[in-house]
Design a protein around this motif. Structure first.
Motif, PDB file in Angstrom:
ATOM      1  N   ALA A 187      29.210  30.077 -34.240  1.00 17.37           N
ATOM      2  CA  ALA A 187      30.188  30.744 -35.099  1.00 17.37           C
ATOM      3  C   ALA A 187      30.209  32.253 -34.908  1.00 17.37           C
ATOM      4  CB  ALA A 187      29.895  30.406 -36.562  1.00 17.37           C
TER       5      ALA A 187
ATOM      6  N   ALA B 191      33.978  34.006 -31.643  1.00 24.94           N
ATOM      7  CA  ALA B 191      35.127  33.095 -31.673  1.00 24.94           C
ATOM      8  C   ALA B 191      35.331  32.419 -30.325  1.00 24.94           C
ATOM      9  CB  ALA B 191      36.386  33.881 -32.060  1.00 24.94           C
TER      10      ALA B 191
ATOM     11  N   ARG C 277      33.817  24.707 -39.543  1.00 24.14           N
ATOM     12  CA  ARG C 277      34.903  25.016 -40.476  1.00 24.14           C
ATOM     13  C   ARG C 277      34.341  25.462 -41.821  1.00 24.14           C
ATOM     14  NH1 ARG C 277      37.571  20.581 -37.926  1.00 24.14           N
ATOM     15  NH2 ARG C 277      36.648  19.120 -39.428  1.00 24.14           N
TER      16      ARG C 277
ATOM     17  N   ARG D 267      31.519  26.951 -42.377  1.00 22.64           N
ATOM     18  CA  ARG D 267      31.005  28.315 -42.232  1.00 22.64           C
ATOM     19  C   ARG D 267      32.133  29.337 -42.264  1.00 22.64           C
ATOM     20  NH1 ARG D 267      26.758  25.630 -40.643  1.00 22.64           N
ATOM     21  NH2 ARG D 267      24.730  26.638 -40.333  1.00 22.64           N
ATOM     22  N   ARG D 268      33.226  29.006 -41.597  1.00 23.42           N
ATOM     23  CA  ARG D 268      34.353  29.928 -41.557  1.00 23.42           C
ATOM     24  C   ARG D 268      34.954  30.092 -42.951  1.00 23.42           C
ATOM     25  NH1 ARG D 268      36.793  27.770 -37.602  1.00 23.42           N
ATOM     26  NH2 ARG D 268      38.365  26.580 -38.719  1.00 23.42           N
ATOM     27  N   THR D 269      35.061  28.986 -43.704  1.00 20.02           N
ATOM     28  CA  THR D 269      35.616  29.043 -45.060  1.00 20.02           C
ATOM     29  C   THR D 269      34.698  29.823 -45.989  1.00 20.02           C
ATOM     30  OG1 THR D 269      36.682  26.900 -44.726  1.00 20.02           O
ATOM     31  CG2 THR D 269      36.407  27.653 -47.005  1.00 20.02           C
TER      32      THR D 269
ATOM     33  N   ARG E 154      34.984  33.646 -46.052  1.00 18.73           N
ATOM     34  CA  ARG E 154      36.136  34.311 -46.642  1.00 18.73           C
ATOM     35  C   ARG E 154      35.895  34.553 -48.137  1.00 18.73           C
ATOM     36  NH1 ARG E 154      40.116  29.868 -44.211  1.00 18.73           N
ATOM     37  NH2 ARG E 154      40.186  30.524 -42.036  1.00 18.73           N
TER      38      ARG E 154
END
Length: 414
Positions: free
Chosen positions: A98, A101, A184, A186-188, A191
């Motif tokens: 992560a 990108a 996903r 981790r990305r969420t 934010r």
């Protein structure tokens, strides 16, 4: 079997060419071949794999299984086991993916980024298998480690690993769907509601034009002071117990200043080096035997391999390291043209026959101890086979393969 893991598949039969076409597929094959000294069983395993004797392969956490047809009517049940990663190791590995990108984009495009594997390894997470980790199992009466049936399974699955690097994640315990879900999440989680919206940005051509206009009026960069002058700027002595001296700090300050100057002048070649690569870069600047020893010790590198990469850096920088570590498959026509040129040149240089063997991006003069490697920059890097039997970088790269050959020809005593 977990639904996120690939189902049974027929391992493709291979011809006379290598079983793996990618560097990560070759790493799997190398781990197998380095796990045993029994070349006879490996040879028979290669024959079985090429003849399509390996049945549908099933991948599960920590293992790959298939029926392998042997000399008897009923096939043998063969498997190869690999340790799965602990939860803490998975957290580290997923954080590593992560962090950039480009890592996930490359994986989804069917590529395994070398930087990802390198970063994970230095964090203590082995994604690619080590020779000591492969544990073969077979229902045949052969007690070989591995037997020819398990070896055939290992060779046959290499092509599938080539095509789908997520298979390596599956073998370590988590399949493609599970890995993507974790990324996903981790990305969420990264934010927040207070995060400002991403600017729309401008066209790339406009950005470059604006940069060019600024650079035109930028002041000329001052010449760097000598390390002795930098020493006077040291506010405090080296921390107690750090193992560093004031001389060490002077060298580090000079190195940081030199890199900053290169970055400001547009040279970004050393901007995204891994810890392993940066240690090689520092060693290539001749810091002295004590620093060289500490760099090897603190990175856990093999001393001979580290010295070989240091020489590769001196001849080719970051690209030189890539050429030393990562064989790739270039355009076959480029290799054919180079081989023709070398054959013609060798006819003029010697009366003795010289056999040229081609493999991936390498052309080897088998009875002369010379090898030329085509780099991703379309230049040829000359190598010589030393007394240890290993190939060592021998001279700077050249755009012409004949020029690269000429640079080392006299050094072989031919």
């Amino acid at each position: 079997m977990s639904p996120s893991l690939p189902g049974p598949r027929r391992a493709p039969a291979r011809g006379r060419r290598a079983f793996a076409a990618t560097w990560w597929g070759q790493a799997w094959v190398t781990a197998l071949e380095d796990s045993t000294l029994d070349s006879g069983r490996l040879s028979r395993g290669r024959t079985y794999a090429r003849q399509g004797m390996v049945g549908p392969v099933t991948v599960a956490p920590g293992q790959v299984r298939a029926d392998v047809q042997g000399s008897r009517p009923r096939p043998y049940r063969s498997a190869v086991h690999l340790p799965v990663l602990a939860d803490a190791q998975w957290d580290t590995l997923l954080d590593t993916v992560a962090a950039r990108a480009g890592h996930l984009a490359a994986l989804l495009d069917g590529e395994m980024p070398a930087e990802l594997v390198d970063d994970a390894r230095h964090a203590g997470v082995p994604l690619l298998p080590q020779p000591t980790e492969l544990d073969p199992e077979c229902s045949c009466p052969d007690w070989g480690h591995p037997c020819k049936h398990a070896a055939a399974l290992c060779y046959a699955i290499a092509a599938t690993i080539d095509a789908d690097p997520f298979l390596l994640f599956a073998l370590r315990g988590r399949g493609r769907d599970e890995v993507l879900a974790e990324l996903r999440a981790r990305r969420t989680a990264g934010r927040t509601v207070d995060t400002p919206p991403t600017p729309a940005g401008i066209h790339a051509a406009g950005a470059y034009a604006a940069w060019a206009a600024l650079a035109e009026h930028a002041p000329r960069l001052p010449k760097l002071p000598e390390p002795s002058a930098l020493a006077a700027a040291l506010p405090i002595p080296a921390p107690t117990g750090s193992g560093l001296t004031s001389t060490d700090l002077e060298r580090l300050m000079a190195d940081a200043s030199a890199r900053a100057t290169r970055l400001l002048s547009g040279d970004t070649s050393t901007l995204r080096l891994t810890q392993h690569q940066d240690a090689v870069r520092i060693a290539a600047s001749d810091p002295g035997p004590e620093w060289f020893h500490h760099l090897i010790q603190n990175t856990g590198a093999n001393p001979i391999a580290f010295a070989r990469l240091t020489r590769a850096w001196r001849h080719g920088g970051p690209t030189g390291i890539a050429v030393a570590e990562q064989p790739h498959s270039p355009d076959p026509s480029a290799m054919a043209v180079a081989r023709t040129s070398l054959t013609a040149a060798l006819a003029e240089m010697t009366d003795a026959p010289v056999r040229i063997r081609a493999w991936r991006n390498r052309l080897t003069l088998t009875n002369r101890g010379i090898q030329l490697r085509l780099g991703p920059d379309a230049r040829w890097y000359p190598y010589l086979q030393e007394n240890d039997g290993e190939w060592w970088p021998a001279a700077p790269a050249a755009t012409d393969p004949v020029a690269a050959l000429t640079a080392v020809w006299q050094r072989t005593g031919t």
